[in-house]
Design a protein around this motif. Structure first.
Motif, PDB file in Angstrom:
ATOM      1  N   ARG A 106       0.775  -1.252   0.087  1.00 49.49           N
ATOM      2  CA  ARG A 106       0.031  -0.066  -0.121  1.00 49.49           C
ATOM      3  C   ARG A 106       0.826   1.345  -0.017  1.00 49.49           C
ATOM      4  O   ARG A 106       0.220   2.447  -0.267  1.00 49.49           O
ATOM      5  N   GLU A 270      -8.513   5.510 -11.897  1.00 45.89           N
ATOM      6  CA  GLU A 270      -8.956   5.950 -10.618  1.00 45.89           C
ATOM      7  C   GLU A 270      -8.140   5.916  -9.260  1.00 45.89           C
ATOM      8  O   GLU A 270      -7.758   6.463  -8.594  1.00 45.89           O
ATOM      9  N   GLU A 271      -7.520   4.373  -9.394  1.00 47.45           N
ATOM     10  CA  GLU A 271      -6.666   4.049  -8.184  1.00 47.45           C
ATOM     11  C   GLU A 271      -5.452   4.807  -8.295  1.00 47.45           C
ATOM     12  O   GLU A 271      -4.725   5.201  -7.185  1.00 47.45           O
ATOM     13  N   ASP A 273      -4.968   8.026  -9.554  1.00 48.13           N
ATOM     14  CA  ASP A 273      -5.473   9.236  -9.021  1.00 48.13           C
ATOM     15  C   ASP A 273      -5.287   9.495  -7.568  1.00 48.13           C
ATOM     16  O   ASP A 273      -5.087  10.232  -6.974  1.00 48.13           O
ATOM     17  N   GLN A 274      -5.988   8.208  -6.939  1.00 44.89           N
ATOM     18  CA  GLN A 274      -6.087   8.220  -5.534  1.00 44.89           C
ATOM     19  C   GLN A 274      -4.987   7.881  -4.813  1.00 44.89           C
ATOM     20  O   GLN A 274      -4.624   8.740  -3.811  1.00 44.89           O
ATOM     21  N   THR A 275      -3.903   7.153  -5.775  1.00 45.77           N
ATOM     22  CA  THR A 275      -2.699   7.090  -5.120  1.00 45.77           C
ATOM     23  C   THR A 275      -2.003   8.216  -5.119  1.00 45.77           C
ATOM     24  O   THR A 275      -1.250   8.656  -4.009  1.00 45.77           O
ATOM     25  N   GLU A 277      -3.016  11.087  -4.825  1.00 42.51           N
ATOM     26  CA  GLU A 277      -3.781  12.124  -3.641  1.00 42.51           C
ATOM     27  C   GLU A 277      -3.323  11.528  -2.503  1.00 42.51           C
ATOM     28  O   GLU A 277      -2.846  12.691  -1.465  1.00 42.51           O
ATOM     29  N   ASP A 278      -3.195  10.205  -2.262  1.00 38.37           N
ATOM     30  CA  ASP A 278      -2.696   9.851  -0.944  1.00 38.37           C
ATOM     31  C   ASP A 278      -1.458  10.191  -0.684  1.00 38.37           C
ATOM     32  O   ASP A 278      -0.954  10.563   0.565  1.00 38.37           O
ATOM     33  N   ASN A 281      -0.956  13.950   0.085  1.00 36.64           N
ATOM     34  CA  ASN A 281      -1.628  14.169   1.225  1.00 36.64           C
ATOM     35  C   ASN A 281      -0.990  13.656   2.588  1.00 36.64           C
ATOM     36  O   ASN A 281      -1.709  13.630   3.616  1.00 36.64           O
ATOM     37  N   ASN A 284      -3.332   7.208   4.102  1.00 31.04           N
ATOM     38  CA  ASN A 284      -3.597   5.868   3.322  1.00 31.04           C
ATOM     39  C   ASN A 284      -2.577   5.030   3.209  1.00 31.04           C
ATOM     40  O   ASN A 284      -2.539   4.636   2.121  1.00 31.04           O
TER      41      ASN A 284
END
Length: 302
Positions: A106, A270-271, A273-275, A277-278, A281, A284
């Motif tokens: 992760r 999408e994953e 983009d989320q990564t 962002e994580d 910031n 996660n």
């Protein structure tokens, strides 16, 4: 009637060389030189393998603080030594013949920098993780050279990084089923190494030159990557007057979509983009990245 040679054959359907690439030097990291064979324009992905680099690093060059998510890195040293640090507080140095199998899962932020004078050389392989394993907790498996499983037979020496060869098994656990073998063949030696039929497999030549797949094939020299066809194993011959050293790597294809953005490898945009962002910031899985910097990067600020 079959002759004695045929009756002793291990392989029924030897794999042939389907494609061949010469890995040319390029710049990577901070002043490091790599010969990239998988993960380049002509071969972006060879399921489940994302990248294969033969790296060469001389201080102060190296691979300073950087993140990963969604795959594993396997670092195998050929010359010199490299120090690894990460934001979990893990730190260690691997030298010639040592191995680090890192599951980024992760998220991890780490650095890999030269730990000795002169040039440090090694191999780094990136292995994709299936969708169900991409967000697992990071973990490490490190093996010193003296503890790497080895076998010698009929002019063949093998170091078993992962999988099995010549009756010898590796203790490494591979979440994505993987075989990683370091072979050295003396002049005149002939190898027959089984490979699971459903797996993808390749050869990367480190030293010397050899014949792979069929005796009708032309000899291939160092820094070439050979993608192998389907079959139940590999045949290789050393017809030269010098030792032949190469790695044979195989893995079970995941058969899943791959979306890669630099050091992040997920299954869809999408994953990714989320990564991003994580990471930006520090959430996660990247919480500790907010206040962490490696000792090597801090020393450069002086």
């Amino acid at each position: 009637m079959t002759n004695s040679t045929e009756s002793c054959r291990v392989l029924k359907e030897p794999r042939l060389v389907e494609r061949k690439f010469l890995a040319r030097p390029q710049h990577e990291g901070a002043g490091a030189i790599v010969r990239r064979s998988i993960g380049r324009f002509e071969l972006k992905y060879f399921d489940p393998f994302l990248v294969l680099d033969e790296f060469s690093v001389t201080a102060p060059a190296g691979f300073p603080d950087h993140p990963h998510r969604g795959f594993e890195t396997v670092t195998y040293m050929l010359q010199g030594s490299v120090t690894h640090e990460d934001f979990e507080g893990h730190k260690g140095t691997i030298g010639v013949g040592d191995l680090q199998w890192m599951t980024a899962g992760r998220g991890i932020v780490h650095s890999e920098m030269p730990a000795a004078q002169g040039t440090q050389k090694g191999l780094q392989l990136w292995i994709n993780l299936s969708s169900k394993h991409k967000m697992i907790e990071p973990r490490y498996q490190e093996i010193l050279s003296k503890n790497v499983s080895e076998a010698v037979k009929d002019g063949i020496k093998v170091r078993v990084i992962a999988g099995e060869a010549l009756g010898t098994k590796s203790p490494i656990y591979t979440r994505t089923p993987t075989m990683y073998l370091d072979f050295t063949l003396k002049p005149g030696a002939h190898l027959e190494q089984p490979i699971a039929i459903s797996w993808n497999a390749f050869v990367y030549i480190l030293e010397g030159e050899g014949i792979f797949g069929s005796l009708k094939s032309s000899p291939v020299s160092a820094h070439h990557l050979l993608l192998l066809s389907n079959g139940d194993g590999l045949e290789a011959w050393n017809k030269s007057s010098k030792p032949l050293r190469f790695i044979l790597v195989g893995g079970e294809p995941l058969g899943e979509p791959v979306v890669q953005f630099g050091p992040f490898v997920m299954n869809n945009q999408e994953e990714i983009d989320q990564t991003i962002e994580d990471f930006e910031n520090c959430i996660n899985g990247f919480e500790k990245a907010r206040h962490w910097r490696s000792e090597s990067s801090l020393s450069l600020d002086i």
